[in-house]
Motif scaffolding. Structure first.
Motif, PDB file in Angstrom:
ATOM      1  N   MET A   1     162.427 -66.208  51.508  1.00 33.91           N
ATOM      2  CA  MET A   1     163.735 -65.453  52.154  1.00 33.91           C
ATOM      3  C   MET A   1     163.133 -64.050  52.118  1.00 33.91           C
ATOM      4  SD  MET A   1     167.474 -67.036  51.704  1.00 33.91           S
ATOM      5  CE  MET A   1     167.642 -66.922  49.847  1.00 33.91           C
ATOM      6  N   SER A   2     163.132 -63.025  53.085  1.00 31.61           N
ATOM      7  CA  SER A   2     162.765 -61.722  53.034  1.00 31.61           C
ATOM      8  C   SER A   2     163.486 -61.165  54.072  1.00 31.61           C
ATOM      9  CB  SER A   2     161.103 -61.428  52.874  1.00 31.61           C
ATOM     10  OG  SER A   2     160.535 -61.919  53.797  1.00 31.61           O
ATOM     11  N   GLY A   3     163.218 -60.127  53.810  1.00 33.84           N
ATOM     12  CA  GLY A   3     163.904 -58.657  54.624  1.00 33.84           C
ATOM     13  C   GLY A   3     165.782 -58.712  54.558  1.00 33.84           C
TER      14      GLY A   3
ATOM     15  N   GLY B   1     168.877 -57.862  34.268  1.00 39.50           N
ATOM     16  CA  GLY B   1     168.343 -57.327  34.975  1.00 39.50           C
ATOM     17  C   GLY B   1     166.880 -57.112  34.125  1.00 39.50           C
ATOM     18  N   LEU B   2     167.078 -56.679  32.884  1.00 37.28           N
ATOM     19  CA  LEU B   2     166.185 -55.967  32.167  1.00 37.28           C
ATOM     20  C   LEU B   2     165.310 -57.048  31.429  1.00 37.28           C
ATOM     21  CD1 LEU B   2     168.259 -53.757  29.778  1.00 37.28           C
ATOM     22  CD2 LEU B   2     166.647 -53.432  31.418  1.00 37.28           C
ATOM     23  N   VAL B   3     165.765 -58.258  31.667  1.00 39.29           N
ATOM     24  CA  VAL B   3     165.187 -59.764  31.119  1.00 39.29           C
ATOM     25  C   VAL B   3     163.757 -59.884  32.544  1.00 39.29           C
ATOM     26  CG1 VAL B   3     165.061 -61.956  31.218  1.00 39.29           C
ATOM     27  CG2 VAL B   3     166.459 -60.872  29.771  1.00 39.29           C
ATOM     28  N   ALA B   4     163.914 -59.814  33.854  1.00 36.35           N
ATOM     29  CA  ALA B   4     163.475 -59.530  34.579  1.00 36.35           C
ATOM     30  C   ALA B   4     162.877 -58.435  35.010  1.00 36.35           C
ATOM     31  CB  ALA B   4     164.352 -60.141  35.604  1.00 36.35           C
ATOM     32  N   ALA B   5     162.300 -57.693  34.489  1.00 32.94           N
ATOM     33  CA  ALA B   5     162.200 -56.197  34.615  1.00 32.94           C
ATOM     34  C   ALA B   5     160.903 -56.850  35.117  1.00 32.94           C
ATOM     35  CB  ALA B   5     162.530 -55.367  33.492  1.00 32.94           C
ATOM     36  N   GLY B   6     159.980 -56.486  34.781  1.00 32.45           N
ATOM     37  CA  GLY B   6     158.253 -57.069  35.262  1.00 32.45           C
ATOM     38  C   GLY B   6     158.742 -57.495  36.399  1.00 32.45           C
ATOM     39  N   ARG B   7     159.080 -59.010  36.947  1.00 32.35           N
ATOM     40  CA  ARG B   7     159.214 -59.144  38.213  1.00 32.35           C
ATOM     41  C   ARG B   7     159.593 -57.979  38.689  1.00 32.35           C
ATOM     42  NH1 ARG B   7     158.605 -64.629  38.954  1.00 32.35           N
ATOM     43  NH2 ARG B   7     158.149 -65.888  36.595  1.00 32.35           N
ATOM     44  N   LEU B   8     160.888 -57.215  38.557  1.00 33.52           N
ATOM     45  CA  LEU B   8     161.856 -56.210  39.723  1.00 33.52           C
ATOM     46  C   LEU B   8     161.018 -55.242  39.579  1.00 33.52           C
ATOM     47  CD1 LEU B   8     165.361 -56.838  38.188  1.00 33.52           C
ATOM     48  CD2 LEU B   8     164.711 -57.196  40.336  1.00 33.52           C
ATOM     49  N   ILE B   9     160.203 -54.532  38.759  1.00 33.82           N
ATOM     50  CA  ILE B   9     159.327 -53.109  38.801  1.00 33.82           C
ATOM     51  C   ILE B   9     158.002 -53.380  39.742  1.00 33.82           C
ATOM     52  CG2 ILE B   9     158.054 -51.756  37.297  1.00 33.82           C
ATOM     53  CD1 ILE B   9     159.845 -52.434  35.415  1.00 33.82           C
TER      54      ILE B   9
ATOM     55  N   PHE C   1     173.068 -53.761  46.331  1.00 34.18           N
ATOM     56  CA  PHE C   1     172.065 -54.236  47.315  1.00 34.18           C
ATOM     57  C   PHE C   1     170.424 -54.076  46.743  1.00 34.18           C
ATOM     58  CE2 PHE C   1     175.724 -54.651  49.929  1.00 34.18           C
ATOM     59  CZ  PHE C   1     174.976 -55.403  50.852  1.00 34.18           C
ATOM     60  N   LEU C   2     170.430 -52.872  46.142  1.00 33.50           N
ATOM     61  CA  LEU C   2     169.042 -52.729  45.501  1.00 33.50           C
ATOM     62  C   LEU C   2     168.624 -53.363  44.682  1.00 33.50           C
ATOM     63  CD1 LEU C   2     167.702 -49.738  45.511  1.00 33.50           C
ATOM     64  CD2 LEU C   2     168.203 -49.032  43.259  1.00 33.50           C
ATOM     65  N   VAL C   3     169.107 -54.587  43.705  1.00 31.57           N
ATOM     66  CA  VAL C   3     168.370 -55.056  42.574  1.00 31.57           C
ATOM     67  C   VAL C   3     168.352 -56.343  43.746  1.00 31.57           C
ATOM     68  CG1 VAL C   3     170.264 -56.583  42.368  1.00 31.57           C
ATOM     69  CG2 VAL C   3     168.167 -56.313  40.429  1.00 31.57           C
ATOM     70  N   ARG C   4     169.033 -56.625  45.100  1.00 31.77           N
ATOM     71  CA  ARG C   4     168.227 -58.099  45.752  1.00 31.77           C
ATOM     72  C   ARG C   4     167.365 -57.304  46.395  1.00 31.77           C
ATOM     73  NH1 ARG C   4     169.718 -60.285  42.099  1.00 31.77           N
ATOM     74  NH2 ARG C   4     171.959 -60.163  40.998  1.00 31.77           N
ATOM     75  N   TYR C   5     166.991 -56.502  46.775  1.00 30.43           N
ATOM     76  CA  TYR C   5     166.004 -56.113  47.031  1.00 30.43           C
ATOM     77  C   TYR C   5     164.594 -56.406  46.305  1.00 30.43           C
ATOM     78  CZ  TYR C   5     162.608 -52.422  48.822  1.00 30.43           C
ATOM     79  OH  TYR C   5     160.848 -51.197  50.049  1.00 30.43           O
ATOM     80  N   LEU C   6     164.934 -55.702  45.582  1.00 29.99           N
ATOM     81  CA  LEU C   6     163.815 -55.283  44.031  1.00 29.99           C
ATOM     82  C   LEU C   6     163.633 -56.939  44.121  1.00 29.99           C
ATOM     83  CD1 LEU C   6     164.178 -53.013  42.006  1.00 29.99           C
ATOM     84  CD2 LEU C   6     162.388 -53.132  44.217  1.00 29.99           C
ATOM     85  N   MET C   7     164.099 -57.582  43.689  1.00 29.70           N
ATOM     86  CA  MET C   7     164.597 -59.768  43.878  1.00 29.70           C
ATOM     87  C   MET C   7     164.091 -59.817  44.675  1.00 29.70           C
ATOM     88  SD  MET C   7     167.413 -62.076  42.859  1.00 29.70           S
ATOM     89  CE  MET C   7     166.943 -63.497  42.278  1.00 29.70           C
ATOM     90  N   LEU C   8     163.573 -59.808  45.795  1.00 22.36           N
ATOM     91  CA  LEU C   8     163.309 -60.645  47.030  1.00 22.36           C
ATOM     92  C   LEU C   8     161.551 -60.268  48.164  1.00 22.36           C
ATOM     93  CD1 LEU C   8     166.498 -61.329  49.688  1.00 22.36           C
ATOM     94  CD2 LEU C   8     165.379 -62.484  48.245  1.00 22.36           C
TER      95      LEU C   8
END
Length: 265
Positions: free
Chosen positions: A1-3, A180-188, A255-262
């Motif tokens: 999923m994206s967008g 979020g910090l645990v997943a920081a590498g992916r999100l950044i 909304f911001l963190v889900r934007y980064l996640m997707l």
């Protein structure tokens, strides 16, 4: 999923599940009058229907899989339970509302888990936990704001009711930040090229968006802590005003963190 559609769909699902689950918890105390939960039930149902439609649309292009099928079934069950949850708000006791609210929350958690499994490039368990953390935060700030208003309609309502939700929201904000910090590498490392919509914005701003998200979560936690202090001194109106700020910052953060996640690589 994206967008943008997928991001909106995921946040709507989180908001729906958190709203109904925390409301069911509050209804199980049997001290808040039914009108508050009727408002919550209507709101959760509206968000639930929107999340159902949005997620079905966002998942259309994804190859059929077990997670996809589980998501379809869980969304249908969730909407049915939300309808039932609304109907029983006119029953004689709070028990049916609390039970069906918990059931809807459970179906929603299954839907969140299936959604997490569909996020490309993420371990299903980690993605699911990320979504549940955001769910509790959104559910906490929403119920806190609405319950704070309800004190005007129910004079004499014990302040510990809002205090409980506020403590839960504070814990949820910390949990969301830690996850979020645990997943920081992916999100950044999320692909954010062109996110600003400006000439020359071809660079990735994942790290900047992540810092903004962390700041929003911390600010939300501080606001909720301040609301807890207001509740402690029985200043319910002040706490409710702070919840207005918290629901705004928590919503933007999600909304911001889900934007980064997707968009994470």
């Amino acid at each position: 999923m994206s967008g943008a559609g997928a991001i909106t769909a995921v946040v709507l699902l989180e908001w729906t599940v958190g709203w109904v689950a925390v409301s069911a918890w509050a209804q199980s105390w049997a001290i808040v009058r039914r009108g508050n939960f009727r408002i919550n039930a209507w709101g959760a149902l509206l968000f639930g229907v929107l999340s159902f439609l949005a997620l079905r649309s966002a998942a259309d292009g994804i190859p059929n899989s077990t997670a996809h099928r589980v998501l379809d079934v869980a969304l249908i069950v969730l909407v049915v339970l939300l309808v039932a949850h609304l109907v029983v708000q006119w029953s004689r006791t709070d028990v049916p509302g609390a039970v069906l609210g918990y059931a809807a929350g459970a179906a929603g958690v299954v839907a969140l888990g299936a959604t997490g499994a569909l996020v490309e490039g993420w371990p299903g368990a980690l993605a699911g936990l990320e979504l549940v953390g955001g769910t509790l935060l959104l559910g906490g700030v929403t119920n806190g704001m609405l319950l704070g208003h309800w004190y005007l309609n129910q004079p004499g309502l014990k302040t510990w009711a809002l205090a409980r939700i506020t403590v839960l929201t504070l814990i949820a904000s910390v949990a969301a930040g830690v996850l979020g910090l645990v997943a920081a590498g992916r999100l950044i490392n999320a692909r954010t090229e062109g996110a600003l919509g400006l000439p020359g914005s071809s660079d990735s701003f994942g790290w900047a968006f992540f810092i903004i998200w962390i700041a929003l979560v911390i600010f939300t936690a501080v606001i909720v802590w301040a609301a807890k202090r207001c509740v402690d001194i029985r200043s319910i109106q002040s706490a409710t005003g702070l919840y207005y700020v918290a629901i705004l910052t928590a919503g933007v953060a999600e909304f911001l963190v889900r934007y980064l996640m997707l968009n994470a690589t």
